[in-house]
Write an enzyme that holds these catalytic residues in place. Structure first.
Site, PDB file in Angstrom:
ATOM      1  N   CYS A  64      20.578  71.225  17.241  1.00  0.00           N
ATOM      2  CA  CYS A  64      21.282  71.363  18.057  1.00  0.00           C
ATOM      3  C   CYS A  64      20.695  71.704  19.378  1.00  0.00           C
ATOM      4  CB  CYS A  64      21.262  73.228  17.698  1.00  0.00           C
ATOM      5  SG  CYS A  64      22.420  73.512  16.730  1.00  0.00           S
ATOM      6  N   GLY A  65      21.047  72.125  20.915  1.00  0.00           N
ATOM      7  CA  GLY A  65      20.568  72.153  21.442  1.00  0.00           C
ATOM      8  C   GLY A  65      21.117  73.581  22.146  1.00  0.00           C
TER       9      GLY A  65
END
Length: 643
Positions: free
Chosen positions: A2-3
């Site tokens: 994820c970011g």
């Protein structure tokens, strides 16, 4: 993968969305293209606000948007990681949900730290514990996932945490969050004092380990001068995190070993390796290493969503096959061995992508560069390097991309095909011109390498970015066609050289200080890998919506290697191409990889020919002007020679 991003503001008003630069949000979405959303948590007395932004790359279980919020407790969770062990995760379960459940059940600091200590796998995270007004954040022991922080006093007392940044000349400086432990903010205390008070819970070896020195070696140590003047900092020694690997074996009682010549040709080198394998004890050790590394690879190639509901229709079986795993593939021993082990566990009907990058100098385009000279310089390269004569290269418009890594890559491919001809191996030839390199660095790569800024960071960052993108040519039965790798998982061999004395500096150290000095050097290597390599590589690979996975840094692999005395892993009295990474070379021979087993170490920046492509006078440690925003870039001086 994820970011993730969190903005903490101690002002009366909720954090302005302008605190999240549009460029930062864009870069976070590139990391997590499958889901994006935001959430704000606010407390008015004393006032603080937290903006959480999550961007998800779906890799396992059901797609789980982030940030996660627990309605019962008000807790919020951002997770950029993979659980490969330590906490049970069902096959169809998302590990973000599994870990969040455990954290929500925690009632004390010790509980939170105990849960995080048990996780096996790479991670960075942000956890808001509503009942205690705590914000927890940090990176795993090796720093395999990026997390940056920025302290901003101009817009009130603001802390920004993010997987990746966007660089501009007006930005307050970003820094990598040190992989020194887990950080905690008591938001009520911060709001009352109108300042940020950071508490670090450091990594420590468990009490039953006979270790006198701290686990926080090398660049793990947090320097107070690196923090802004309005940030207070303290270390909470108890409770602390438990280091997930065994301490390094520092034994020095070196046994007498048979001596070999300081020089050996290919046949003699393989003979040396085979002589080691004729010893029962050594062979058993090699098989133990293969087993532990194979299990690490298995977790990393199987923990990915696969489409099992394939409709045949009128499509051919070949057209239905989809690639899920790629290897950053130079043809060196690390990458070939990872591909060989991945072949054990990836379903046979799935291709495996081998991503091989090469940079062409304009000085070589259309010219007849000397194959004979390269053969002389790299006498240990597979003989296939010398197959193409100069006339053939002159006629081939792509001959300027026949760099050392392309040559060893093709040779490694042939070994893999011979060992498993049933597998579809996609050898992706990724060819990069100087013009494309310059334009892409300026537009896309420089902010990913940041806050690192050396010539070495530029070379490796650019090479890894183009390799991970996976756009190139695949040749099938003599027909080259354009191809873009669709994989979300990219295996990389980082960690092998740092643990098995693969760099040339290790030979220099050993020559000066013997095994004692080599031990200390290897200890330092692993201690600084978070700040030297892993954050940068995670940002660069993640920019393509792909996840970097590091089998050599699996906790079980590191523990196994740390348990061995240094001479079992490397013997630098042996010739180059044999003594460094000795244990790895023995494993390669045992797995049938003969030619690959005796290749000497060649750094990616040299094997791909990106190093000194634009300047012949720079040193690796120099600050790289090409990474600076708006910096002018020049072509190599006329008559300069590429590497």
């Amino acid at each position: 993968m994820c970011g993730i991003c969190c903005v903490v503001s101690l002002s009366l008003c909720p954090p302005d969305s302008s605190l999240l630069k549009e460029g930062t949000t864009h870069n976070l979405r590139r990391r997590g293209p499958d889901s994006s959303q935001q959430l704000v948590k606010s407390v008015l007395r004393p006032p603080y606000h937290c903006l959480f932004s999550g961007h998800v790359l779906h890799l396992r279980g059901l797609l789980t948007p982030q940030p996660l919020e627990d309605p019962a407790t008000g807790n919020v969770f951002l997770w950029n990681g993979e659980i490969f062990g330590g906490i049970h995760v069902e096959m169809e379960e998302n590990d973000t949900q599994a870990l969040f459940r455990h954290l929500c059940s925690c009632s004390s600091e010790l509980d939170v730290l105990s849960v995080l200590s048990s996780v096996r796998g790479p991670w960075s995270f942000v956890f808001y514990q509503a009942s205690r007004h705590y914000l927890w954040f940090g990176r795993d022991y090796f720093g395999r996932r990026s997390l940056l922080w920025q302290f901003n006093k101009e817009q009130g007392c603001v802390l920004v945490l993010s997987s990746v940044s966007a660089v501009s000349e007006t930005d307050t400086q970003w820094q990598e969050v040190p992989a020194a432990g887990i950080f905690r903010l008591d938001l009520q205390v911060c709001a009352a004092s109108e300042g940020l008070v950071l508490t670090l819970h450091p990594w420590r070896y468990s009490s039953n380990e006979n270790v006198t020195e701290e686990a926080n070696v090398g660049d793990r140590n947090l320097s107070l001068r690196d923090l802004s003047s309005h940030v207070s900092f303290k270390v909470n020694e108890c409770p602390s995190l438990v280091v997930p690997v065994l301490p390094l074996n520092m034994a020095l009682d070196v046994p007498e070993e048979p001596r070999f010549s300081d020089f050996a040709d290919n046949e003699a080198s393989i003979g040396i390796l085979r002589s080691f394998l004729s010893e029962h004890r050594k062979k058993r050790l090699v098989h133990q290493f293969i087993d532990v590394l194979s299990r690490a690879v298995k977790k990393r190639v199987l923990c990915v969503v696969r489409d099992t509901d394939r409709s045949e229709g009128e499509m051919s079986k070949a057209a239905l096959r989809r690639t899920h795993v790629a290897v950053l593939f130079s043809g060196g021993i690390d990458s070939v061995l990872l591909a060989r082990l991945a072949d054990r566990h990836v379903p046979l009907d799935e291709p495996i992508d081998l991503l091989n990058v090469a940079f062409a100098s304009p000085n070589l385009v259309g010219q007849n560069h000397s194959t004979q000279k390269r053969c002389k310089e790299k006498r240990r390269l597979p003989s296939s390097e010398c197959l193409n004569n100069a006339d053939t290269e002159t006629r081939d418009p792509l001959s300027c991309f026949n760099v050392p890594d392309r040559i060893t890559g093709r040779a490694g491919l042939e070994e893999l095909k011979a060992l498993n001809p049933s597998r579809c191996w996609n050898f992706v030839e990724i060819n990069v011109t100087l013009e494309e390199l310059k334009a892409t660095r300026r537009q896309q790569i420089s902010h990913l390498v940041y806050p690192l800024d050396t010539v070495l960071d530029d070379s490796i960052g650019c090479a890894v970015w183009f390799a991970a993108r996976g756009e190139g040519l695949v040749t099938n039965q003599g027909d080259a066609r354009p191809y873009k790798s669709p994989t979300k998982v990219v295996l990389t061999g980082i960690g092998a050289d740092e643990q098995l004395a693969g760099y040339s500096r290790h030979r220099v150290c050993f020559k000066k200080y013997g095994f004692e000095g080599l031990n200390k050097e290897l200890q330092m290597e692993l201690g600084r890998i978070s700040s030297r390599n892993l954050g940068r590589d995670d940002r660069v690979i993640g920019d393509h919506g792909k996840e970097a996975r590091f089998p050599f840094l699996d906790e079980a692999v590191v523990s196994f290697l740390n348990s061995l005395p240094v001479w079992e892993k490397a013997d630098l009295t042996l010739p180059r191409g044999v003594g460094e990474k000795l244990l790895l070379r023995l494993a390669a021979v045992e797995l049938g990889l003969m030619a690959s087993s005796i290749l000497p170490k060649r750094a990616m920046q040299f094997g791909s020919r990106i190093a000194k492509l634009e300047s012949g006078t720079e040193r690796a440690s120099d600050k790289c002007v090409r990474l600076q925003s708006g910096a002018e870039e020049e072509l190599p001086a006329k008559g300069s020679k590429p590497l």
